[in-house]
Each structure stands twice: as C-alpha cells, then as structure tokens.
Design a protein around this motif. Structure first.
Motif, PDB file in Angstrom:
ATOM      1  N   LYS A  41      12.569 -17.738 -10.663  1.00 26.23           N
ATOM      2  CA  LYS A  41      12.240 -19.164 -10.628  1.00 26.23           C
ATOM      3  C   LYS A  41      10.771 -19.410 -10.308  1.00 26.23           C
ATOM      4  O   LYS A  41      10.164 -20.379 -10.780  1.00 26.23           O
ATOM      5  N   LYS A  75       8.329 -21.491 -12.684  1.00 25.78           N
ATOM      6  CA  LYS A  75       7.656 -22.691 -12.190  1.00 25.78           C
ATOM      7  C   LYS A  75       6.152 -22.603 -12.410  1.00 25.78           C
ATOM      8  O   LYS A  75       5.514 -23.577 -12.830  1.00 25.78           O
ATOM      9  N   CYS A 119       5.487 -23.328 -16.012  1.00 25.19           N
ATOM     10  CA  CYS A 119       5.549 -24.765 -16.286  1.00 25.19           C
ATOM     11  C   CYS A 119       4.255 -25.455 -15.871  1.00 25.19           C
ATOM     12  O   CYS A 119       3.699 -26.264 -16.621  1.00 25.19           O
ATOM     13  N   VAL A 140       7.087 -30.354 -12.602  1.00 31.90           N
ATOM     14  CA  VAL A 140       8.032 -29.706 -11.694  1.00 31.90           C
ATOM     15  C   VAL A 140       7.857 -30.335 -10.311  1.00 31.90           C
ATOM     16  O   VAL A 140       6.829 -30.944 -10.014  1.00 31.90           O
ATOM     17  N   GLU A 186      10.825 -26.774  -2.057  1.00 26.72           N
ATOM     18  CA  GLU A 186      10.220 -27.838  -2.854  1.00 26.72           C
ATOM     19  C   GLU A 186      10.807 -29.199  -2.514  1.00 26.72           C
ATOM     20  O   GLU A 186      11.890 -29.300  -1.926  1.00 26.72           O
ATOM     21  N   MET A 191      16.860 -30.217 -15.937  1.00 27.23           N
ATOM     22  CA  MET A 191      15.858 -31.049 -15.270  1.00 27.23           C
ATOM     23  C   MET A 191      16.553 -32.201 -14.578  1.00 27.23           C
ATOM     24  O   MET A 191      17.728 -32.484 -14.826  1.00 27.23           O
ATOM     25  N   TYR A 195      11.632 -33.919 -13.930  1.00 17.08           N
ATOM     26  CA  TYR A 195      11.071 -32.706 -13.334  1.00 17.08           C
ATOM     27  C   TYR A 195      11.978 -31.539 -13.724  1.00 17.08           C
ATOM     28  O   TYR A 195      13.196 -31.587 -13.490  1.00 17.08           O
ATOM     29  N   LEU A 197      13.804 -27.967 -13.669  1.00 19.35           N
ATOM     30  CA  LEU A 197      14.331 -27.147 -12.583  1.00 19.35           C
ATOM     31  C   LEU A 197      14.417 -25.668 -12.933  1.00 19.35           C
ATOM     32  O   LEU A 197      14.000 -24.815 -12.161  1.00 19.35           O
ATOM     33  N   GLU A 198      14.993 -25.345 -14.070  1.00 23.17           N
ATOM     34  CA  GLU A 198      15.160 -23.944 -14.443  1.00 23.17           C
ATOM     35  C   GLU A 198      15.378 -23.820 -15.940  1.00 23.17           C
ATOM     36  O   GLU A 198      15.571 -24.809 -16.652  1.00 23.17           O
TER      37      GLU A 198
END
Length: 429
Positions: free
Chosen positions: A106, A110, A113, A120, A183, A260, A269, A271-272
């Motif tokens: 992750k 991130k 991204c 994010v 986060e 998201m 945003y 997420l994964e």
C-alpha cells in the motif's frame, strides 16, 4: 492446446474454465483438495492432486504434459505462482512481479498515486518506535493500516495517541512488514472502478458504488452495483490520473481495479488497487451489462493472444442501460454450517442472469464476517434490483451448528434509492 488452472477455490475460476472449454482448449485443474471439497475439478478435462505451492513439481509436470497456458482466479498466492511458472516455462502472463507489487504494498501504491496526481488521503510517517514529535503532528481521527493486507485486515480507527500505538502493533501482527500506514480517516461512500488494459493503455470498463449493511463492519460490503452517482466527478478527478499511474506501474495488459472513497469534503480519494479480477464477481455484470468479457480477455492473454490498443472497450462515459448488482451474503457469526436453504428458489427467478458463486457446503466451518455466498444478477431498474434483494433475503438461510441463521441481510434500500435518483438525474442531463 493444454491450459492449467491453478486452484479451485478462487472466484472466477469456473467462468475462466468454461470460457476455455468453449474454445475447445483442453483444461487441467490442480490443487491438493479432494474432489469432494473441490467439485470444480470435475468441470475440467483433467485434474491433478498437486498443491499450487509445489512449484518445482508443477514445472516438471507442465513440461511432461505439454501445458502451454497457465491461469488462476483471484487468489493472490496463485497469481504469484502463475507468474513464476510462466517465467520458468516462457509462457504468457498478464502481470509481472514489478507491476504486481503495487497490489500488495500500500505504501508503494500510495507513493505512485502521489507522483501521478491521483488524490489520496493525507498520511503521517511513524517510525517503528514513534517519537513524541511524530505523534504530536497527527490530526485525529486517523486510520492505521497494515502495508500489505487487503479487505481491511489489520486496520483500526483511532482518536488518540494511545489508540494509534496499539493499532500499529495490531497492524504489524497481520503484516510481514514493520511499516504501517497512518492516514486521515475518510468518511463517506466507497466506490470501485474497473479497467481493461492493453499496450500500456487503460480503458474504464465500469464505475460502481458499494454499500455495507448498517451496524456491521464497513468492509463487509453487501451490495455493489453499476447504478451509481458521481461518474462525472470520477471522470474529472481520478480517471485521467489513475490511467497514467497504471502505465507508470508497468501494468501493460490484463485488467485492474481501484477502490476509493467519496469523502465528506466532496472529493474522491483512492484507497487501494488490485491487478486482478475483484472478488465480488462483478466481472459477470461487466459481461452482461457493460459488454466487456473479462474472462475472454484473460483467456486470450494466457493463450498467447496479444491485445492492441484498438481492442480495448470504449471507456464508460455514461451509466449502462441495465442495472448490474452483486449481493454478498456475509456471516454475522461463525460456526459449522448445518443447513443451507432457499438457493433453488432464487435460481427460478427469470430474466436476470442470476449466478450464485460460493464453495459453501454443509459441514464447512466459517468465521464471523466472511463471505458465505456471492450472488450476481442484472435488471432494468433500481426498483427491480431492490425487489430481487428482498426475495433473496426472504428465501436464503444459512444456519450454523447452534441452529442460528447467520446471514447478514442488506436492507438499506432508501440509500440505494437516493443514489439511483441522483444517477438518473445525471443521465437525463
């Protein structure tokens, strides 16, 4: 041509096998499960009793039997095995270890991204033994995640320093890494977007929304549907940037999805991501509602068919004419399954392309908050979708050894209607 399918329990495996058999390909399935526990083996032309963890043995067997294509369903372990076997045997595989690791890590995803302009949630760096300065910079509430887990395993919501410290240890207990992600906690609906890939380009197949049943963990998503709002916002805020991110990650072909959240601040945003089919079986809805056959796309690649940019489906720019839905029945308690009823009744529903996916059998032991059954179907309107869900609720029961019905039933129909109303308004503009 001989195709080897790795594993029998991954969702989508049956559909991949049927697609291969439709083409006249000789199919083989392997794992160490008995036919009684894995009846899907009987669908293939041949099955082996070799664990997918025995890569050396599988390599030798593939060479002996002349296997020229290897695939698997959604199992992340078997995807890793597939990549390694294809490398050893010089066979096609849609993903590589370099592109696949963004699904697992992750933190790396991130950072990818951020480098591509994909929004994010703000995060906070914490060392293994956080300093007071690091902890003092956190603005609560936050979410703490394991770096290499999906489905919210190892995740906690925190409102204080003490909760964060405990959550970090909890996340590490699920993880192979000491690194955790801390986060800003987002609040709102979660959405998923699925993409087809070819020539390093990505095309949006479908954008959908997810609903959990109130009172149960937020990761227990009961309903995923193509009947959604905010497609226009997604196309503006995420789509141009995530397609760049896929290319930068080395995702050249196959398919991928992202999850998201639409936060209370009115923005998406991410997420994964997953560089594979999603476990909710939405690929069936994409085939029946969106006109894209995920299974054929993946069988093509495994059997050496190289897709070009012109083969990609037109990117989704408006909602499909029919409403596709996945309804996941989760367990509200664990135990040994003693009774499953009602499936034959809902199979009689006509004109909705209903499919029931699940290896659930009487005698199986299940845990609290796990998939029991995944039911996909498509209808003309959101009202019809709600009607089918109500019929499933009234018909299907799964009881454990105490005699308790352990199915979590979705009844958030007003939320479905509100989203559909907004979606319909958008379609009229």
């Amino acid at each position: 041509m001989k195709l080897l399918m790795l594993g029998t329990t991954g969702r989508g495996t049956k559909e991949l096998l049927l697609e291969a058999k439709r083409r006249g390909i000789y199919t083989i399935v392997t794992d160490n499960l008995s036919v009684e526990k894995a009846p899907l083996k009987l669908l293939a032309d041949e099955y082996w009793m070799i664990s997918t963890a025995d890569i050396d043995i599988l390599e030798e067997k593939c060479r002996e039997e002349g296997v020229v294509a290897i695939m698997n369903g959604i199992s992340t372990f078997n995807i890793s095995v597939c990549m390694e076997l294809c490398k050893r045997l010089n066979l096609p595989c849609y993903c590589t270890p370099e592109s696949w690791h963004y699904t697992i890590d992750k933190r790396q995803f991130k950072d990818l991204c951020i480098s591509c302009g994909v929004p994010v949630a703000k995060d906070y760096y914490l060392s293994k033994t956080p300093s007071e300065k690091e902890l003092s910079e956190i603005q609560y509430p936050v979410v703490v995640k394991a770096i290499d887990q999906s489905a919210n395993r190892g995740m906690s919501y925190c409102n204080s320093k003490e909760e964060v410290l405990a959550a970090c240890e909890y996340a590490r207990s699920y993880s192979a890494s000491d690194t955790v992600i801390v986060e800003r906690m987002l609040k709102g609906h979660e959405y998923t977007a699925w993409y087809a890939l070819a020539d390093g380009k990505a095309s949006l197949v479908n954008f959908g929304i997810m609903f959990e049943q109130a009172g149960y963990p937020s990761n227990c998503y009961s309903v995923t549907t193509t009947e959604t709002n905010k497609l226009d916002l997604y196309l503006k805020e995420i789509d141009p940037y995530i397609t760049t991110a896929f290319n930068k990650a080395g995702c050249k072909e196959g398919l991928a999805w992202i999850e998201m959240m639409l936060d209370d601040d009115g923005h998406f945003y991410v997420l994964e991501t997953g560089y594979r089919m999603s476990g909710d079986m939405m690929a069936l809805n994409h085939k029946n509602v969106c006109g894209f056959n995920t299974y054929a796309w993946l069988v093509d690649i495994a059997t050496g068919v190289k897709h070009s940019y012109s083969d990609l489906p037109d990117p989704e720019r408006k909602l499909p004419e029919r409403c596709g839905c996945t309804y996941i029945l989760w367990s509200k308690d664990g135990g040994k399954i003693s009774e499953i009823t009602g499936l034959d009744e809902i199979k009689k529903l006509e004109g909705i392309n209903l499919n029931i996916d699940g290896m659930l059998n009487v005698g199986d032991v299940v845990k609290k908050h796990q998939y029991l059954l995944v039911i996909t179907f498509d209808v003309a309107t959101e009202d019809e979708m709600i009607d089918v869900i109500k019929k499933i609720n009234a018909s299907v029961t799964v009881k454990n050894d105490t005699g308790a019905d352990i199915v979590i039933r979705f009844d958030g129909f007003e939320r479905l209607k509100a989203i559909a109303k907004e979606a319909n308004k958008l379609g009229e503009e």
